[in-house]
Design a protein around this motif. Structure first.
Motif, PDB file in Angstrom:
ATOM      1  N   PHE A  72       0.730  -0.753   0.085  1.00 17.05           N
ATOM      2  CA  PHE A  72      -0.300  -0.145   0.377  1.00 17.05           C
ATOM      3  C   PHE A  72       0.496   1.553  -0.047  1.00 17.05           C
ATOM      4  O   PHE A  72       0.451   2.404  -0.353  1.00 17.05           O
ATOM      5  CB  PHE A  72      -0.875  -0.551   1.349  1.00 17.05           C
ATOM      6  CG  PHE A  72      -1.571   1.288   1.535  1.00 17.05           C
ATOM      7  CD1 PHE A  72      -2.659   1.575   0.481  1.00 17.05           C
ATOM      8  CD2 PHE A  72      -1.578   2.279   1.970  1.00 17.05           C
ATOM      9  CE1 PHE A  72      -3.448   2.847   1.092  1.00 17.05           C
ATOM     10  CE2 PHE A  72      -1.741   3.508   2.546  1.00 17.05           C
ATOM     11  CZ  PHE A  72      -2.818   3.749   1.758  1.00 17.05           C
ATOM     12  N   SER A 126       2.433   2.030  -3.462  1.00 17.85           N
ATOM     13  CA  SER A 126       1.647   2.382  -4.485  1.00 17.85           C
ATOM     14  C   SER A 126       1.357   3.994  -4.086  1.00 17.85           C
ATOM     15  O   SER A 126       0.629   4.778  -5.151  1.00 17.85           O
ATOM     16  CB  SER A 126       0.424   1.875  -4.562  1.00 17.85           C
ATOM     17  OG  SER A 126      -0.368   1.184  -3.741  1.00 17.85           O
ATOM     18  N   SER A 127       0.851   3.496  -2.731  1.00 16.18           N
ATOM     19  CA  SER A 127       0.186   5.282  -2.401  1.00 16.18           C
ATOM     20  C   SER A 127       1.398   6.536  -1.560  1.00 16.18           C
ATOM     21  O   SER A 127       0.619   7.853  -1.634  1.00 16.18           O
ATOM     22  CB  SER A 127      -1.310   5.307  -1.456  1.00 16.18           C
ATOM     23  OG  SER A 127      -0.940   4.199  -0.236  1.00 16.18           O
ATOM     24  N   ARG A 128       2.366   6.123  -1.184  1.00 15.38           N
ATOM     25  CA  ARG A 128       2.892   7.151  -0.361  1.00 15.38           C
ATOM     26  C   ARG A 128       4.433   6.274  -0.872  1.00 15.38           C
ATOM     27  O   ARG A 128       4.959   6.276  -0.090  1.00 15.38           O
ATOM     28  CB  ARG A 128       2.787   6.873   0.922  1.00 15.38           C
ATOM     29  CG  ARG A 128       1.338   7.874   1.497  1.00 15.38           C
ATOM     30  CD  ARG A 128       1.040   6.621   3.034  1.00 15.38           C
ATOM     31  NE  ARG A 128       1.932   7.980   3.306  1.00 15.38           N
ATOM     32  CZ  ARG A 128       2.448   8.205   4.867  1.00 15.38           C
ATOM     33  NH1 ARG A 128       1.098   6.731   5.784  1.00 15.38           N
ATOM     34  NH2 ARG A 128       2.596   8.590   5.870  1.00 15.38           N
ATOM     35  N   TYR A 188       7.593   4.758   1.250  1.00 12.69           N
ATOM     36  CA  TYR A 188       8.697   3.280   0.941  1.00 12.69           C
ATOM     37  C   TYR A 188       9.587   3.510   0.911  1.00 12.69           C
ATOM     38  O   TYR A 188      10.512   2.486   1.275  1.00 12.69           O
ATOM     39  CB  TYR A 188       7.076   3.363  -0.320  1.00 12.69           C
ATOM     40  CG  TYR A 188       8.020   1.527  -0.787  1.00 12.69           C
ATOM     41  CD1 TYR A 188       7.081   0.494  -0.370  1.00 12.69           C
ATOM     42  CD2 TYR A 188       8.692   0.983  -1.721  1.00 12.69           C
ATOM     43  CE1 TYR A 188       7.735  -0.745  -0.758  1.00 12.69           C
ATOM     44  CE2 TYR A 188       8.873  -0.154  -1.851  1.00 12.69           C
ATOM     45  CZ  TYR A 188       8.446  -0.904  -1.587  1.00 12.69           C
ATOM     46  OH  TYR A 188       9.036  -2.584  -1.514  1.00 12.69           O
TER      47      TYR A 188
END
Length: 497
Positions: free
Chosen positions: A456, A459-461, A465
């Motif tokens: 997650f 893909s979003s942050r 990451y």
């Protein structure tokens, strides 16, 4: 507020004290050793401790070598990230948080049960276990937000007294052998090959839980490359020597043919019964008091370990960023420590409200499960060490990069399999009891949640990451190693994705 831990606070002795306190030597000698004799019916626990010490020393060759290249309070989390990738690293972090939380909060059950009769006998004070647990919780919580070296001083005093009483008890037993003869039956290697020996190996592993925590304090150590290596090896050797001596002395005093039925009858009272016979009641009172302080010392050590894992994850924003800050005055991870205290408070209140058994359902079941989680993480980290040095030889020789980690990985995986197959024995339930699978299965769930969360974040942050595994450099974007390069999926190399 800072996003780094206070550096240059801990030398080799202080780190050793933290590690040995987490291992709770007196708790292991009085509890795990006698339980091992009683449950397995095998007298070879002393040689099992020696065998597990050798295995953990073998694992530590690669573990310590990697600590010279990766310095981070996240330890397992960071090592697995650099070796096996970010999703695996976050999975390891969630497993570690679960394992160390179970170990830490489980201790609130045993301290309440152990201290209550002593307070009643000595002072005529009658308190419920949970009241005592709350007092201990408050003290641990206060120490958790102070300078780390203050905690180290408290642990040093408690640990030295604890180790001294173990040695006094052991030598008293050796000087009073059954039938007048000192026997060495329990030290024979052949005991490791008897039916059911897998159970005593698992119990022996539980006695060493905490040795791996040395790396957690790497950011706060003076000359961490030297300090962490010495502290790790010293801790393993000292713990092994104490356990082997104490457990062997029990068999000498009771007689090798009598120690099993003796342990089955008196359980964790064996060491104190022998002490009373050979030394008198005063020494028993001292030992029982130090048993309580042994548990208290472990609480402090595990609290600090969990707080630093939470801090490491907060600093890299895998958990809320507020958890990744330290106090400018003490250098301690205050927010992370307070969260850990809150978890402990909730557990105590829930167990008290529902009148659950603090000894079996809180201390024994949760503690054993936490120990299994650490064992699983050690095995996973051993795999990560191999992968890390395959990608980054870093000037280490073949023994530290491949041979020792490879052998350790094989042997650790065997012990994990033995642990799972003997889990019903470890928690004292029937072979078909659902909890024998549910409790170890919690770590599978934690790992899966970690992997999903990492995906997650990717893909979003993506900025968060990218910072996973960077440790103290997460705030600056500078990595200890070039993790970004590993994202390119070079041919023949595993990816961090």
């Amino acid at each position: 507020m800072s996003r780094t831990l206070a550096s240059n606070r801990l030398g080799v002795p202080a780190v050793v004290f933290f590690v040995l306190s987490a291992a709770t030597p007196l708790t292991v000698v009085a509890g795990v050793v006698t339980t091992g004799f009683a449950v397995t019916g095998i007298i070879g626990l002393p040689i099992a401790f020696a065998a597990i010490a050798a295995l953990l020393a073998l694992f530590s060759v690669g573990y310590v070598a990697m600590s010279r290249h990766v310095t981070n309070a996240g330890a397992f989390y960071t090592y697995v990230t650099h070796g096996l990738g970010r999703p695996a690293g976050v999975a390891a972090a969630y497993m570690a948080l679960l394992a160390y939380n179970l170990l830490q909060v489980g201790l609130y059950g045993i301290i309440g049960v152990a201290a209550a009769p002593q307070l009643d006998e000595w002072f005529g004070i009658t308190l419920d276990w949970w009241v005592i647990a709350l007092i201990a919780w408050a003290i641990v919580g206060i120490l958790g937000v102070l300078r780390i070296d203050v905690n180290g001083t408290v642990l040093a005093v408690l640990l030295l007294a604890e180790m001294a009483i173990i040695l006094i008890y052991a030598f008293a037993s050796l000087l009073n052998p059954a039938d007048g003869d000192v026997t060495f039956d329990a030290l024979q290697v052949g005991n490791l090959f008897e039916s059911g020996a897998g159970a005593i190996l698992v119990l022996a592993v539980l006695g060493f839980v905490g040795f791996e925590a040395s790396v957690v304090y790497s950011e706060e150590s003076r000359d961490p490359k030297r300090t962490i290596a010495l502290a790790t090896y010293i801790s393993i050797v000292v713990v092994a020597a104490v356990y082997v001596l104490a457990s062997w002395a029990m068999t000498v005093a009771a007689g090798p043919d009598n120690i099993v039925p003796f342990a089955q009858e008196f359980q964790n009272g064996v060491i104190f019964i022998q002490a009373e016979e050979f030394l008198g009641t005063t020494w028993v009172d001292i030992g029982e008091t130090l048993f309580i302080t042994s548990v208290f010392a472990a609480m402090i050590s595990f609290h600090n370990t969990v707080a630093r894992y939470v801090f490491a994850l907060g600093r890299e924003r895998v958990l809320p960023g507020a958890l990744g800050r330290t106090s400018p005055s003490s250098g301690a991870p205050v927010a992370a420590s307070i969260v850990q205290s809150a978890i402990g408070l909730i557990v105590i209140l829930v167990y008290a409200f529902f009148d659950l058994d603090p000894l079996v359902q809180l201390f024994f079941n949760l503690g054993t499960t936490g120990g299994f989680g650490v064992l699983s993480l050690v095995a996973l980290t051993s795999v990560a060490v191999l992968a890390f040095f395959w990608r980054h030889p870093s000037g280490e020789n073949a023994w530290r990069r491949v041979i020792a980690p490879g052998l350790a990985t094989i042997l650790l995986l065997i012990v994990v399999i033995l642990a799972i197959s003997n889990y019903d024995i470890l928690i004292g339930v029937a072979t078909d009891a659902p909890e024998r699978w549910i409790l170890p299965g919690l770590f599978v769930i934690a790992a899966l949640i970690g992997v999903v969360w990492a995906r997650f974040l990717k893909s979003s942050r993506p900025d968060v990451y990218e910072a996973i595994g960077r440790g103290a450099n997460a705030a600056t974007g500078i990595s200890v190693l070039d993790l970004s390069a590993q994202e390119e999926d070079e041919p023949g190399q595993p990816s961090l994705r």
